[in-house]
Design a protein around this motif. Structure first.
Motif, mmCIF file in Angstrom:
data_model
loop_
_atom_site.group_PDB
_atom_site.id
_atom_site.type_symbol
_atom_site.label_atom_id
_atom_site.label_comp_id
_atom_site.label_asym_id
_atom_site.label_seq_id
_atom_site.Cartn_x
_atom_site.Cartn_y
_atom_site.Cartn_z
ATOM 1 N N LYS A 161 0.787 -1.236 0.000
ATOM 2 C CA LYS A 161 0.000 0.000 0.000
ATOM 3 C C LYS A 161 0.825 1.296 0.000
ATOM 4 N N PRO A 162 1.850 1.458 0.861
ATOM 5 C CA PRO A 162 2.591 2.732 0.867
ATOM 6 C C PRO A 162 3.170 3.097 -0.499
ATOM 7 N N ASP A 163 3.749 2.121 -1.199
ATOM 8 C CA ASP A 163 4.332 2.389 -2.518
ATOM 9 C C ASP A 163 3.247 2.662 -3.556
ATOM 10 N N ILE A 164 2.108 1.971 -3.433
ATOM 11 C CA ILE A 164 1.001 2.203 -4.365
ATOM 12 C C ILE A 164 0.441 3.606 -4.179
ATOM 13 N N TYR A 165 0.210 3.996 -2.919
ATOM 14 C CA TYR A 165 -0.274 5.351 -2.640
ATOM 15 C C TYR A 165 0.678 6.398 -3.229
ATOM 16 N N ALA A 166 1.970 6.211 -3.012
ATOM 17 C CA ALA A 166 2.963 7.177 -3.486
ATOM 18 C C ALA A 166 2.950 7.282 -5.004
ATOM 19 N N SER A 167 2.859 6.150 -5.691
ATOM 20 C CA SER A 167 2.849 6.159 -7.158
ATOM 21 C C SER A 167 1.617 6.861 -7.707
ATOM 22 N N ILE A 168 0.454 6.603 -7.093
ATOM 23 C CA ILE A 168 -0.783 7.232 -7.552
ATOM 24 C C ILE A 168 -0.742 8.744 -7.319
ATOM 25 N N MET A 169 -0.293 9.152 -6.142
ATOM 26 C CA MET A 169 -0.229 10.589 -5.836
ATOM 27 C C MET A 169 0.779 11.305 -6.736
ATOM 28 N N ASP A 170 1.924 10.693 -6.957
ATOM 29 C CA ASP A 170 2.934 11.297 -7.827
ATOM 30 C C ASP A 170 2.398 11.465 -9.244
ATOM 31 N N PHE A 171 1.667 10.463 -9.714
ATOM 32 C CA PHE A 171 1.146 10.548 -11.076
ATOM 33 C C PHE A 171 0.140 11.686 -11.222
ATOM 34 N N PHE A 172 -0.862 11.726 -10.346
ATOM 35 C CA PHE A 172 -1.913 12.729 -10.501
ATOM 36 C C PHE A 172 -1.408 14.150 -10.234
ATOM 37 N N SER A 173 -0.357 14.292 -9.471
ATOM 38 C CA SER A 173 0.214 15.624 -9.257
ATOM 39 C C SER A 173 1.087 16.053 -10.435
ATOM 40 N N SER A 174 1.446 15.104 -11.295
ATOM 41 C CA SER A 174 2.311 15.422 -12.438
ATOM 42 C C SER A 174 1.552 16.043 -13.601
ATOM 43 N N GLY A 175 0.241 15.834 -13.653
ATOM 44 C CA GLY A 175 -0.557 16.393 -14.741
ATOM 45 C C GLY A 175 -0.488 15.611 -16.036
ATOM 46 N N GLN A 176 0.116 14.435 -16.012
ATOM 47 C CA GLN A 176 0.223 13.622 -17.224
ATOM 48 C C GLN A 176 -1.119 12.983 -17.583
ATOM 49 N N ALA A 177 -1.247 12.569 -18.839
ATOM 50 C CA ALA A 177 -2.441 11.846 -19.277
ATOM 51 C C ALA A 177 -2.336 10.407 -18.804
ATOM 52 N N ILE A 178 -3.478 9.810 -18.452
ATOM 53 C CA ILE A 178 -3.490 8.447 -17.936
ATOM 54 C C ILE A 178 -3.052 7.440 -18.995
ATOM 55 N N LEU A 179 -3.376 7.734 -20.262
ATOM 56 C CA LEU A 179 -2.954 6.902 -21.387
ATOM 57 C C LEU A 179 -2.277 7.772 -22.428
ATOM 58 N N GLN A 180 -1.331 7.192 -23.146
ATOM 59 C CA GLN A 180 -0.675 7.919 -24.220
ATOM 60 C C GLN A 180 -1.703 8.320 -25.271
ATOM 61 N N GLU A 181 -1.455 9.411 -25.938
ATOM 62 C CA GLU A 181 -2.378 9.902 -26.954
ATOM 63 C C GLU A 181 -2.580 8.851 -28.041
ATOM 64 N N GLY A 182 -3.835 8.628 -28.399
ATOM 65 C CA GLY A 182 -4.126 7.685 -29.474
ATOM 66 C C GLY A 182 -4.464 6.278 -29.014
ATOM 67 N N VAL A 183 -4.384 6.016 -27.693
ATOM 68 C CA VAL A 183 -4.687 4.663 -27.214
ATOM 69 C C VAL A 183 -5.936 4.634 -26.339
ATOM 70 N N GLN A 184 -6.737 5.706 -26.388
ATOM 71 C CA GLN A 184 -7.984 5.730 -25.622
ATOM 72 C C GLN A 184 -8.901 4.616 -26.110
ATOM 73 N N ARG A 185 -9.464 3.841 -25.200
ATOM 74 C CA ARG A 185 -10.312 2.710 -25.565
ATOM 75 C C ARG A 185 -11.731 3.163 -25.901
ATOM 76 N N PRO A 186 -12.265 2.704 -27.044
ATOM 77 C CA PRO A 186 -13.662 2.996 -27.345
ATOM 78 C C PRO A 186 -14.573 2.161 -26.458
ATOM 79 N N SER A 187 -15.806 2.594 -26.297
ATOM 80 C CA SER A 187 -16.750 1.861 -25.460
ATOM 81 C C SER A 187 -17.203 0.594 -26.176
ATOM 82 N N ASP A 188 -17.135 -0.541 -25.474
ATOM 83 C CA ASP A 188 -17.543 -1.812 -26.076
ATOM 84 C C ASP A 188 -19.058 -1.935 -26.164
#
Length: 207
Positions: free
Chosen positions: A75-102
């Protein structure tokens, strides 16, 4: 950021809720570090020893661990990774790989398929996502609805009960053309399929 955790029916899967949107459209699942190359967050999470699978829902992240790994250590490492990511402002997926709705309804879908997609999207998917999982519509052939279980549902015994007694019963009740529901497994998941068939057979014997 305050990240909440929620239990799932699968003891080896936890639902992490960051309090902000995760996926704008659809869902995404990563079964290994190679598939995670399209997502900076998934890539970081796979660097944590013991993380096995990662699933993104609309507002949550389900992480599945190795059976012998302990949540209190992860948990501590998971929490840290999630917080670091969302504070970075990056996109969750690289551009062009957004999944269409099934479950997007198309103009050429037969009426039965349209009804299946609508029920999956409005009645079935929300309850499964509450448990940190998801379903993916894979087709409707000869009365059989083909679905893929994802997130916390993967490898969880109770998901088989959900598939056969929950999803199947609802679809058969509302849509006369539906006779049964089957899980579809990709080629790289043949081992999991054998386990699924074994448990499914056992469930059938108990009826």
């Amino acid at each position: 950021m305050f990240i909440q955790t929620e239990q799932t029916p699968n003891a080896d899967s936890l639902k992490f809720v960051p309090g902000v949107p995760v996926m704008k459209q659809g869902t995404a699942e990563f079964l290994d570090s190679r598939s995670a190359m399209t997502s900076p967050l998934a890539k970081a999470l796979f660097q944590i020893d013991g993380v096995r699978h990662i699933f993104y829902g609309p507002d949550f992240i389900t992480i599945s661990k190795d059976e012998d790994a302990e949540w209190q250590l992860l948990k501590p490492d998971i929490y840290a990774s999630i917080m670091d990511f969302f504070s970075s402002g990056q996109a969750i997926l690289q551009e062009g790989v957004q999944r269409p709705s099934d479950t997007e309804i198309h103009s050429d879908d037969p009426e039965a398929v349209q009804m299946i997609k609508e029920l999956l999207d409005t009645r079935i998917r929300p309850s499964i996502q509450d448990d940190g999982g998801d379903i993916e519509y894979r087709g409707f052939v000869d009365g059989v609805v083909k679905l893929k279980l994802k997130g916390s549902c993967r490898g969880c015994d109770s998901s088989i009960v959900t598939l056969k007694n929950g999803i199947e019963n609802m679809l058969v009740h509302y849509i006369p053309e539906v006779q049964s529901v089957e899980q579809e497994i990709d080629e790289d998941e043949t081992v999991a399929q054998k386990e699924f068939e074994k448990l499914e057979k056992k469930l059938g014997e108990q009826k």
